[in-house]
Write a protein that holds these residues in place. Structure first.
Motif, PDB file in Angstrom:
ATOM      1  N   ALA A 109       0.838  -1.193   0.000  1.00  0.00           N
ATOM      2  CA  ALA A 109       0.000   0.000   0.000  1.00  0.00           C
ATOM      3  C   ALA A 109       0.872   1.241   0.000  1.00  0.00           C
ATOM      4  O   ALA A 109       1.705   1.422   0.885  1.00  0.00           O
ATOM      5  N   LYS A 110       0.692   2.077  -1.014  1.00  0.00           N
ATOM      6  CA  LYS A 110       1.397   3.355  -1.046  1.00  0.00           C
ATOM      7  C   LYS A 110       0.546   4.470  -0.473  1.00  0.00           C
ATOM      8  O   LYS A 110       1.022   5.374   0.202  1.00  0.00           O
ATOM      9  N   SER A 111      -0.740   4.394  -0.731  1.00  0.00           N
ATOM     10  CA  SER A 111      -1.654   5.399  -0.186  1.00  0.00           C
ATOM     11  C   SER A 111      -3.034   4.780  -0.034  1.00  0.00           C
ATOM     12  O   SER A 111      -3.420   3.882  -0.773  1.00  0.00           O
ATOM     13  N   ASN A 112      -3.770   5.248   0.966  1.00  0.00           N
ATOM     14  CA  ASN A 112      -5.127   4.799   1.214  1.00  0.00           C
ATOM     15  C   ASN A 112      -5.865   5.890   1.982  1.00  0.00           C
ATOM     16  O   ASN A 112      -5.320   6.973   2.222  1.00  0.00           O
ATOM     17  N   LEU A 113      -7.093   5.617   2.383  1.00  0.00           N
ATOM     18  CA  LEU A 113      -7.890   6.640   3.067  1.00  0.00           C
ATOM     19  C   LEU A 113      -7.247   7.102   4.364  1.00  0.00           C
ATOM     20  O   LEU A 113      -7.395   8.247   4.764  1.00  0.00           O
ATOM     21  N   GLY A 114      -6.523   6.196   5.018  1.00  0.00           N
ATOM     22  CA  GLY A 114      -5.873   6.563   6.270  1.00  0.00           C
ATOM     23  C   GLY A 114      -4.538   7.255   6.076  1.00  0.00           C
ATOM     24  O   GLY A 114      -3.899   7.668   7.048  1.00  0.00           O
ATOM     25  N   GLY A 115      -4.095   7.359   4.827  1.00  0.00           N
ATOM     26  CA  GLY A 115      -2.816   8.010   4.555  1.00  0.00           C
ATOM     27  C   GLY A 115      -1.615   7.205   4.988  1.00  0.00           C
ATOM     28  O   GLY A 115      -0.523   7.754   5.158  1.00  0.00           O
ATOM     29  N   LYS A 116      -1.760   5.887   5.156  1.00  0.00           N
ATOM     30  CA  LYS A 116      -0.671   5.045   5.638  1.00  0.00           C
ATOM     31  C   LYS A 116       0.108   4.440   4.475  1.00  0.00           C
ATOM     32  O   LYS A 116      -0.474   4.035   3.468  1.00  0.00           O
ATOM     33  N   VAL A 117       1.426   4.380   4.637  1.00  0.00           N
ATOM     34  CA  VAL A 117       2.292   3.690   3.689  1.00  0.00           C
ATOM     35  C   VAL A 117       2.649   2.349   4.317  1.00  0.00           C
ATOM     36  O   VAL A 117       3.319   2.302   5.347  1.00  0.00           O
ATOM     37  N   LEU A 118       2.181   1.250   3.718  1.00  0.00           N
ATOM     38  CA  LEU A 118       2.257  -0.046   4.380  1.00  0.00           C
ATOM     39  C   LEU A 118       2.958  -1.086   3.522  1.00  0.00           C
ATOM     40  O   LEU A 118       2.596  -1.287   2.363  1.00  0.00           O
ATOM     41  N   PRO A 119       3.952  -1.777   4.086  1.00  0.00           N
ATOM     42  CA  PRO A 119       4.501  -2.960   3.417  1.00  0.00           C
ATOM     43  C   PRO A 119       3.583  -4.155   3.675  1.00  0.00           C
ATOM     44  O   PRO A 119       2.594  -4.047   4.410  1.00  0.00           O
ATOM     45  N   THR A 120       3.924  -5.278   3.085  1.00  0.00           N
ATOM     46  CA  THR A 120       3.240  -6.535   3.406  1.00  0.00           C
ATOM     47  C   THR A 120       4.250  -7.457   4.074  1.00  0.00           C
ATOM     48  O   THR A 120       5.302  -7.751   3.502  1.00  0.00           O
ATOM     49  N   LEU A 121       3.932  -7.912   5.279  1.00  0.00           N
ATOM     50  CA  LEU A 121       4.823  -8.743   6.074  1.00  0.00           C
ATOM     51  C   LEU A 121       4.151 -10.078   6.343  1.00  0.00           C
ATOM     52  O   LEU A 121       3.060 -10.127   6.923  1.00  0.00           O
ATOM     53  N   ILE A 122       4.810 -11.152   5.926  1.00  0.00           N
ATOM     54  CA  ILE A 122       4.291 -12.508   6.123  1.00  0.00           C
ATOM     55  C   ILE A 122       5.343 -13.291   6.883  1.00  0.00           C
ATOM     56  O   ILE A 122       6.509 -13.332   6.493  1.00  0.00           O
ATOM     57  N   GLY A 123       4.946 -13.918   7.973  1.00  0.00           N
ATOM     58  CA  GLY A 123       5.898 -14.569   8.875  1.00  0.00           C
ATOM     59  C   GLY A 123       6.332 -15.952   8.409  1.00  0.00           C
ATOM     60  O   GLY A 123       6.245 -16.310   7.236  1.00  0.00           O
ATOM     61  N   ASP A 124       6.796 -16.754   9.379  1.00  0.00           N
ATOM     62  CA  ASP A 124       7.297 -18.106   9.119  1.00  0.00           C
ATOM     63  C   ASP A 124       6.160 -19.123   9.145  1.00  0.00           C
ATOM     64  O   ASP A 124       5.192 -18.996   9.919  1.00  0.00           O
ATOM     65  N   ASN A 125       6.293 -20.163   8.310  1.00  0.00           N
ATOM     66  CA  ASN A 125       5.378 -21.319   8.310  1.00  0.00           C
ATOM     67  C   ASN A 125       3.917 -20.906   8.144  1.00  0.00           C
ATOM     68  O   ASN A 125       3.018 -21.433   8.805  1.00  0.00           O
ATOM     69  N   VAL A 126       3.701 -19.947   7.247  1.00  0.00           N
ATOM     70  CA  VAL A 126       2.352 -19.483   6.930  1.00  0.00           C
ATOM     71  C   VAL A 126       1.866 -20.217   5.693  1.00  0.00           C
ATOM     72  O   VAL A 126       2.628 -20.441   4.748  1.00  0.00           O
ATOM     73  N   THR A 127       0.589 -20.579   5.672  1.00  0.00           N
ATOM     74  CA  THR A 127      -0.021 -21.191   4.493  1.00  0.00           C
ATOM     75  C   THR A 127      -1.047 -20.228   3.925  1.00  0.00           C
ATOM     76  O   THR A 127      -1.976 -19.824   4.627  1.00  0.00           O
ATOM     77  N   VAL A 128      -0.867 -19.852   2.659  1.00  0.00           N
ATOM     78  CA  VAL A 128      -1.767 -18.901   1.997  1.00  0.00           C
ATOM     79  C   VAL A 128      -2.414 -19.589   0.808  1.00  0.00           C
ATOM     80  O   VAL A 128      -1.723 -19.995  -0.130  1.00  0.00           O
TER      81      VAL A 128
END
Length: 283
Positions: A109-128
């Motif tokens: 996310a570079k921009s949104n309604l909240g004005g937050k700049v957000l990466p995407t963080l996915i931890g260990d041993n996650v199943t998607v």
């Protein structure tokens, strides 16, 4: 990236394009004898200026996946066929032993309604993206893995089901589960040990101990399966053709037919698929 860096990048791009330009020129010179084979421009790993993907040793990235920009993939993780991980406006980080299954999308996310700049963080041993049946839900008919993770945080040993969508600012805590087809709204926090599902997603119930154990085992199963796919994708043409001959030779026939010929068929080790129950656990 500074001015000098952009200059080097541009020159490098021109050099890489020279081969295709020469190919097009050669096709024109051939005239009526032209046979023009369009070369695919797909690249599994692609930088965006100075943002370069990093894939650790032991990770599997399927040939048809696309990882672009500032993306980190940890050891023993797997990015399956058709996935897109686009770290252009921000970064994506995937821990160890995590699997992002077929046709899933991970963006930032570079921009949104909240004005937050957000990466995407996915931890260990996650199943998607796995198919998961809950006894109190009807989300059992999804036909693709196709999860969408956008500017969110998914902690260790969590489970995101098929077709689920996690929007900006979502946090999924350890040992939590997002059910198939769920839409998790912005800035939602899913506490540890809970199952959320629906559109919009809401609390359904607590996970059982067996389900929590399954999340870890699912990650191990996919890590082992990824090793088999990586080995298969690494085979050259001659090896593939040789194994085709072996499969034809050792194909199972009627037992009566074999007994009449006095043939005993034993499958060669190289044609035996790995068994997740017996395969060594991923580190």
């Amino acid at each position: 990236m500074g001015t000098l860096g952009r200059a080097f990048y541009t020159v490098g791009f021109w050099i890489r394009e020279t081969g295709q330009a020469l190919d097009r020129l050669g096709c024109r010179l051939q005239g009526n004898l032209l046979f023009h084979e369009q070369v695919s421009r797909h690249r599994t790993l692609m930088n965006v200026f100075d943002k370069v993907p990093v894939v650790e040793k032991g990770a599997f990235v399927a040939p048809s996946a696309s990882i672009t920009g500032d993306v980190y993939v940890g050891p023993s993780s797997s990015i399956w066929y058709g996935c897109v991980l686009r770290g252009d406006a921000n970064s994506i980080s995937i821990g160890a032993g995590t699997n992002i299954q077929d046709n899933s999308l991970v963006h930032v996310a570079k921009s949104n309604l909240g004005g937050k700049v957000l990466p995407t963080l996915i931890g260990d041993n996650v199943t998607v993206g796995t198919f998961w049946i809950l006894r109190d839900m009807l989300h059992i008919g999804w036909t693709g893995h196709s999860a969408v993770l956008h500017g969110c945080t998914v902690e260790d040993e969590t489970f995101v089901g098929m077709g689920a969508t996690l929007l900006d600012g979502v946090i999924v805590e350890k040992h939590a589960m997002v059910a198939a087809g769920a839409l998790v709204r912005q800035n939602t926090r899913i506490p540890a040990g809970e199952v959320w599902g629906g559109n919009p997603a809401k609390f359904l119930r607590k996970l059982t101990d067996d389900e929590i154990a399954f999340i870890s085992q699912s990650a191990i199963n996919y890590a082992n399966l990824a090793q088999a796919h990586a080995a298969e994708n690494a085979k050259d043409f001659d090896k593939v053709e040789f194994e085709k001959v072996l499969r034809k030779k050792f194909a199972k026939q009627d037992e009566v037919y074999d007994s009449m010929l006095g043939v005993v068929r034993e499958t060669p080790p190289e044609l035996i698929l790995p068994d997740n129950d017996k395969a060594p656990k991923a580190s």
